[in-house]
Scaffold this motif. Structure first.
Motif, short mmCIF file in Angstrom:
data_model
loop_
_atom_site.label_atom_id
_atom_site.label_comp_id
_atom_site.label_asym_id
_atom_site.label_seq_id
_atom_site.Cartn_x
_atom_site.Cartn_y
_atom_site.Cartn_z
N MET A 1 47.18 47.12 44.87
CA MET A 1 46.19 46.85 43.86
C MET A 1 46.43 47.73 42.64
O MET A 1 47.02 48.79 42.73
CB MET A 1 44.78 47.13 44.39
CG MET A 1 44.31 46.06 45.33
SD MET A 1 42.59 46.24 45.69
CE MET A 1 41.78 45.30 44.53
N LEU A 2 45.92 47.25 41.55
CA LEU A 2 46.03 47.98 40.29
C LEU A 2 44.87 48.96 40.16
O LEU A 2 43.72 48.62 40.37
CB LEU A 2 46.00 47.03 39.11
CG LEU A 2 47.19 46.10 38.92
CD1 LEU A 2 46.91 45.13 37.79
CD2 LEU A 2 48.43 46.90 38.61
N SER A 3 45.23 50.15 39.76
CA SER A 3 44.18 51.13 39.47
C SER A 3 43.69 50.92 38.05
O SER A 3 44.29 50.19 37.25
CB SER A 3 44.70 52.55 39.67
OG SER A 3 45.65 52.84 38.66
N LEU A 4 42.63 51.60 37.70
CA LEU A 4 42.08 51.49 36.35
C LEU A 4 43.07 52.02 35.32
O LEU A 4 43.22 51.44 34.25
CB LEU A 4 40.74 52.25 36.26
CG LEU A 4 39.97 52.08 34.97
CD1 LEU A 4 39.70 50.62 34.66
CD2 LEU A 4 38.69 52.87 35.02
N ALA A 5 43.82 53.07 35.66
CA ALA A 5 44.82 53.63 34.75
C ALA A 5 45.96 52.64 34.54
O ALA A 5 46.44 52.46 33.41
CB ALA A 5 45.34 54.95 35.29
N ASP A 6 46.39 51.97 35.61
CA ASP A 6 47.46 50.96 35.49
C ASP A 6 47.02 49.78 34.63
O ASP A 6 47.78 49.28 33.80
CB ASP A 6 47.88 50.46 36.87
CG ASP A 6 48.57 51.51 37.71
OD1 ASP A 6 49.10 52.48 37.12
OD2 ASP A 6 48.59 51.37 38.95
N LEU A 7 45.79 49.35 34.83
CA LEU A 7 45.25 48.23 34.06
C LEU A 7 45.13 48.61 32.58
O LEU A 7 45.47 47.81 31.70
CB LEU A 7 43.89 47.81 34.62
CG LEU A 7 43.27 46.57 33.99
CD1 LEU A 7 44.19 45.37 34.15
CD2 LEU A 7 41.92 46.29 34.61
N THR A 8 44.68 49.84 32.31
CA THR A 8 44.58 50.31 30.93
C THR A 8 45.95 50.37 30.27
O THR A 8 46.12 49.94 29.13
CB THR A 8 43.91 51.70 30.88
OG1 THR A 8 42.62 51.61 31.52
CG2 THR A 8 43.74 52.19 29.47
N LEU A 9 46.93 50.88 30.97
CA LEU A 9 48.29 50.96 30.46
C LEU A 9 48.86 49.56 30.20
O LEU A 9 49.50 49.32 29.17
CB LEU A 9 49.18 51.74 31.42
CG LEU A 9 50.59 52.03 30.96
CD1 LEU A 9 50.58 52.86 29.68
CD2 LEU A 9 51.39 52.72 32.04
N LEU A 10 48.60 48.64 31.10
CA LEU A 10 49.06 47.26 30.94
C LEU A 10 48.42 46.61 29.72
O LEU A 10 49.11 45.94 28.92
CB LEU A 10 48.76 46.46 32.21
CG LEU A 10 49.28 45.03 32.23
CD1 LEU A 10 50.80 45.01 32.18
CD2 LEU A 10 48.79 44.30 33.48
N LEU A 11 47.11 46.79 29.55
CA LEU A 11 46.43 46.23 28.38
C LEU A 11 46.90 46.87 27.08
O LEU A 11 47.05 46.19 26.06
CB LEU A 11 44.91 46.40 28.53
CG LEU A 11 44.25 45.48 29.54
CD1 LEU A 11 42.77 45.82 29.67
CD2 LEU A 11 44.42 44.03 29.15
N LEU A 12 47.18 48.17 27.12
CA LEU A 12 47.69 48.85 25.94
C LEU A 12 49.07 48.31 25.55
O LEU A 12 49.33 48.06 24.37
CB LEU A 12 47.77 50.36 26.19
CG LEU A 12 48.23 51.21 25.03
CD1 LEU A 12 47.26 51.10 23.86
CD2 LEU A 12 48.40 52.65 25.45
N CYS A 13 49.94 48.11 26.53
CA CYS A 13 51.27 47.54 26.26
C CYS A 13 51.15 46.12 25.71
O CYS A 13 51.89 45.75 24.79
CB CYS A 13 52.12 47.54 27.53
SG CYS A 13 52.67 49.18 28.02
N ALA A 14 50.23 45.33 26.24
CA ALA A 14 50.03 43.96 25.76
C ALA A 14 49.52 43.98 24.31
O ALA A 14 49.94 43.17 23.48
CB ALA A 14 49.06 43.22 26.65
N ALA A 15 48.62 44.92 24.01
CA ALA A 15 48.09 45.02 22.64
C ALA A 15 49.19 45.42 21.66
O ALA A 15 49.27 44.87 20.56
CB ALA A 15 46.93 46.01 22.60
N VAL A 16 50.04 46.36 22.04
CA VAL A 16 51.15 46.78 21.18
C VAL A 16 52.12 45.61 20.96
O VAL A 16 52.57 45.37 19.84
CB VAL A 16 51.87 48.02 21.76
CG1 VAL A 16 53.18 48.27 21.05
CG2 VAL A 16 50.97 49.24 21.67
N ALA A 17 52.43 44.88 22.03
CA ALA A 17 53.33 43.73 21.91
C ALA A 17 52.73 42.67 20.99
O ALA A 17 53.44 42.10 20.15
CB ALA A 17 53.63 43.15 23.29
#
Length: 135
Positions: A1-17
């Motif tokens: 499962m994804l932790s909250l930190a992993d999800l935040t990092l994933l959303l941050l990468c998506a926003a930068v992209a």
């Protein structure tokens, strides 16, 4: 499962992209506007590109401070000299285009004497004729 930190990092990468993808579209729009501006002024855009110089807070036409993307480009008038220009973009909207001072070429005209047969009148003759007409 994804932790909250992993999800935040994933959303941050998506926003930068997404921001980079949108930036590419803005760059293409800036290039189109610069090409059109150069064609209107009858100058040549060199290298066919604009380069991102950075981001800055600038005033738009309404006087509001907004984040602008600044792009640089080079152009020529004579084909010998490279001159600089810049364009600022507020999203897809044009801020302004600025160009270095450049020489304006004018079409070469033939000397007046070769355009028409010159008729030289001596000043003394002209005075004599006009003195007679006055009397």
């Amino acid at each position: 499962m994804l932790s909250l930190a992993d999800l935040t990092l994933l959303l941050l990468c998506a926003a930068v992209a997404a921001w980079l993808w949108r930036g590419h579209g803005i760059r293409e729009r800036a290039l189109e506007l610069v090409k059109r501006h150069c064609a209107k002024l009858d100058i040549e855009l060199l290298d066919g590109n604009v380069a991102l110089r950075g981001l800055a807070l600038q005033r738009d036409t309404r006087g509001n401070r907004r984040l602008a993307r600044l792009y640089d480009f080079e152009f020529t008038v004579t084909g010998e000299q490279r001159l600089s220009g810049s364009i600022s973009m507020f999203g897809q909207q044009l801020g302004r285009i600025e160009l270095d001072a450049y020489p304006i070429s004018t079409p070469q005209e033939e000397p007046v004497a070769t355009q028409h047969e010159a008729k030289v009148i001596q000043l003394q003759d002209w005075k004599r004729r006009h003195d007679r007409m006055d009397h």
